[in-house]
Design a protein around this motif. Structure first.
Motif, PDB file in Angstrom:
ATOM      1  N   ARG A   1      52.650 -64.326  32.712  1.00 14.64           N
ATOM      2  CA  ARG A   1      52.743 -65.226  33.665  1.00 14.64           C
ATOM      3  C   ARG A   1      51.769 -65.207  34.696  1.00 14.64           C
ATOM      4  NH1 ARG A   1      57.601 -68.473  34.794  1.00 14.64           N
ATOM      5  NH2 ARG A   1      58.849 -68.659  32.942  1.00 14.64           N
TER       6      ARG A   1
ATOM      7  N   ALA B   1      48.554 -67.201  35.798  1.00 12.95           N
ATOM      8  CA  ALA B   1      48.169 -67.608  37.223  1.00 12.95           C
ATOM      9  C   ALA B   1      47.019 -67.384  37.732  1.00 12.95           C
ATOM     10  CB  ALA B   1      49.505 -67.077  38.192  1.00 12.95           C
TER      11      ALA B   1
ATOM     12  N   ALA C   1      48.719 -73.015  40.291  1.00 15.29           N
ATOM     13  CA  ALA C   1      48.219 -71.507  40.394  1.00 15.29           C
ATOM     14  C   ALA C   1      47.054 -71.055  39.414  1.00 15.29           C
ATOM     15  CB  ALA C   1      49.332 -70.794  40.005  1.00 15.29           C
TER      16      ALA C   1
ATOM     17  N   THR D   1      53.163 -69.610  41.833  1.00 11.68           N
ATOM     18  CA  THR D   1      53.857 -69.567  40.713  1.00 11.68           C
ATOM     19  C   THR D   1      55.141 -68.972  40.783  1.00 11.68           C
ATOM     20  OG1 THR D   1      51.836 -69.630  39.348  1.00 11.68           O
ATOM     21  CG2 THR D   1      54.098 -68.857  38.256  1.00 11.68           C
TER      22      THR D   1
ATOM     23  N   ILE E   1      52.222 -64.850  42.738  1.00 12.04           N
ATOM     24  CA  ILE E   1      53.288 -65.181  41.487  1.00 12.04           C
ATOM     25  C   ILE E   1      54.458 -64.710  41.819  1.00 12.04           C
ATOM     26  CG2 ILE E   1      53.784 -64.603  39.231  1.00 12.04           C
ATOM     27  CD1 ILE E   1      50.180 -64.032  40.571  1.00 12.04           C
TER      28      ILE E   1
ATOM     29  N   THR F   1      55.004 -74.857  38.825  1.00 10.09           N
ATOM     30  CA  THR F   1      54.721 -73.685  38.672  1.00 10.09           C
ATOM     31  C   THR F   1      53.287 -73.605  38.020  1.00 10.09           C
ATOM     32  OG1 THR F   1      55.552 -74.186  36.351  1.00 10.09           O
ATOM     33  CG2 THR F   1      57.062 -73.063  37.874  1.00 10.09           C
ATOM     34  N   GLY F   2      52.978 -73.023  36.955  1.00  9.63           N
ATOM     35  CA  GLY F   2      51.687 -72.571  36.464  1.00  9.63           C
ATOM     36  C   GLY F   2      50.523 -73.386  36.839  1.00  9.63           C
TER      37      GLY F   2
END
Length: 447
Positions: free
Chosen positions: A302, A306, A442, A429, A410, A438-439
């Motif tokens: 993740r 990001a 970012a 994120t 993040i 979310t992702g």
């Protein structure tokens, strides 16, 4: 009453100090001479809010003492507690009971009167009977009973958990031993704390069943969070909506990077192994163990996503290294999986934790350790919140933007509000709060 506590780790030291606060005469025994020297000098080897004052006050009152000599510690004791470590055994995942059994043998050699031997360590079903066998074999004429008294202490809130517990569980097979345990816990009877008396095996099973159920709740909401991201739902609202159901409850429904610490990882694995040995496999718990292991590694992915899909040559600041706030415990912390993955991907990692950096440095030597959150973020390409310490809940957002090369955060603990962060110009994120939150944003900002 007088008791000896074998082991001055987290459970032994907290339990011993709390019993002494009840007015019990407590001797804490440990083979580690340096640890005992430090305790006698007033140095607490672990971080637990309030523990330093509790120990100091009861040492001053003469109710709490420390020694490396078990024979001395056991003199005149009504009960001896075994509170040594039971880590996962290398190779097969079973609980390593060698320290428990060694303590049992030493207790047998030093009993001088009727003694209640209490397993406080987390041990698989059948351990109490084996402790009983070991002592009986060494002391056929010994006057003793073995009890199970599992602990339910949360790191960071352990003193309150001991003083005002949801329940006390005691596995005892004789009226004589039950009476000793009643007297020890008499202050809790007076505030109407439920005291659950069972047989040895049932008490041992209660501890494992409780921890594995809580680990399952954590893993459940983490997987629901992943689905929320795909379908555009908000996991916090989902958790609230289901948690208000009294049959489910609100606790342990906060999404994050996976459970860690001294209990859940080893206890879930130990129960799985016990169930397999008895031919009664626990498929749900097997899945929980696997999902949690994979999740912690996925958190590094993740962070990479990001940062635009690559962290090669980039600097990532990690805020929080311990497995939870208000402790210096690094055991099975998500950071132990995240940091190596980021370094393998080419990142330079800076870390800051309010209490855990000394312990972290032993396990994660390749991090550049900083003295504040802001120092860690100065010149970094992104910042990730790994542990939700209170001091990370109200960071100066404008200052963060001036320190980071790009405003990329993040938030693996969902500390901040996504809309507020994006309105402030951050590529933010988080976990389980809808695909569009979310992702994607970012990643675009990081490129």
């Amino acid at each position: 009453m007088r008791i000896a506590m074998i082991g001055t780790g987290y459970v032994g030291l907290v339990t011993g100090a709390c019993f002494s606060e009840f007015g019990v005469d407590v001797v804490c025994v440990d083979k580690d001479e340096e640890k005992i020297r430090r305790l006698k000098a007033g140095e607490i080897p672990i971080f637990e809010p309030g523990l330093d004052d509790l120990v100091a006050n009861n040492v001053k009152a003469g109710r709490l003492s420390f020694t490396t000599d078990l024979a001395e510690g056991m003199k005149g004791c009504d009960a001896v507690f075994i509170a040594v470590g039971t880590p996962s055994r290398r190779g097969d995942g079973h609980a390593d009971l060698s320290y428990v059994y060694a303590a049992a043998a030493e207790i047998a050699d030093n009993m001088d009167r009727y003694t209640v031997v209490v397993t406080k360590s987390t041990v698989p079903v059948g351990t109490g009977r084996e402790v009983e066998r070991i002592i009986r074999q060494r002391r056929p004429d010994g006057d003793f009973d073995v009890c199970s008294n599992p602990e339910f202490l949360r790191e960071g809130a352990a003193i309150n958990d001991f003083m005002r517990p949801d329940r006390v569980v005691i596995g005892a097979g004789s009226d004589r031993s039950r009476e000793v345990m009643r007297q020890l816990y008499r202050p809790l009877f007076l505030i109407e704390t439920p005291i659950v008396f069972t047989e040895l095996e049932t008490s041992e099973m209660i501890k494992y069943a409780a921890n594995t159920f809580l680990a399952t709740k954590i893993t459940f909401i983490n997987e629901i969070a992943d689905l929320c991201e795909r379908v555009g739902a908000d996991v916090h609202d989902v958790a609230k909506g289901i948690g208000l159901d009294g049959r489910i409850g609100r606790k342990f429904l906060h999404p994050g990077p996976g459970y860690g610490g001294s209990c859940f990882p080893k206890d879930t694995l130990a129960l799985v192994k016990t169930a397999q040995d008895y031919g009664s496999p626990l498929r749900i718990i097997e899945t929980v163990v696997d999902v949690n292991h994979r999740r912690k590694r996925a958190m590094a992915e993740r962070i990479v996503a990001a940062c635009g899909g690559s962290v090669d040559g980039k600097t990532v600041a990690l805020l929080g290294l311990t497995f939870k706030p208000n402790t210096d415990d690094m055991r099975d912390s998500p950071s132990l999986d995240i940091v190596p993955e980021l370094i393998r991907a080419g990142a330079t990692v800076r870390g800051y934790d309010p209490e855990g950096m000394d312990e972290a440095a032993k396990l994660l030597p390749d991090i550049k350790y900083c003295q504040s959150a802001y120092e860690a973020m100065d010149g970094a390409d992104a910042v990730a919140i790994v542990t939700e310490w209170n001091e990370f809940r109200a960071l100066d957002i404008n200052r963060i933007k001036t320190l980071l090369k790009a405003p990329v955060m993040i938030d693996l603990r969902n500390v901040y509000d996504p809309q507020e962060m994006r309105a402030a110009g951050f590529a933010y994120t988080c976990i389980g709060r809808g695909t569009e939150r979310t992702g994607g944003a970012a990643s675009e900002a990081a490129q």
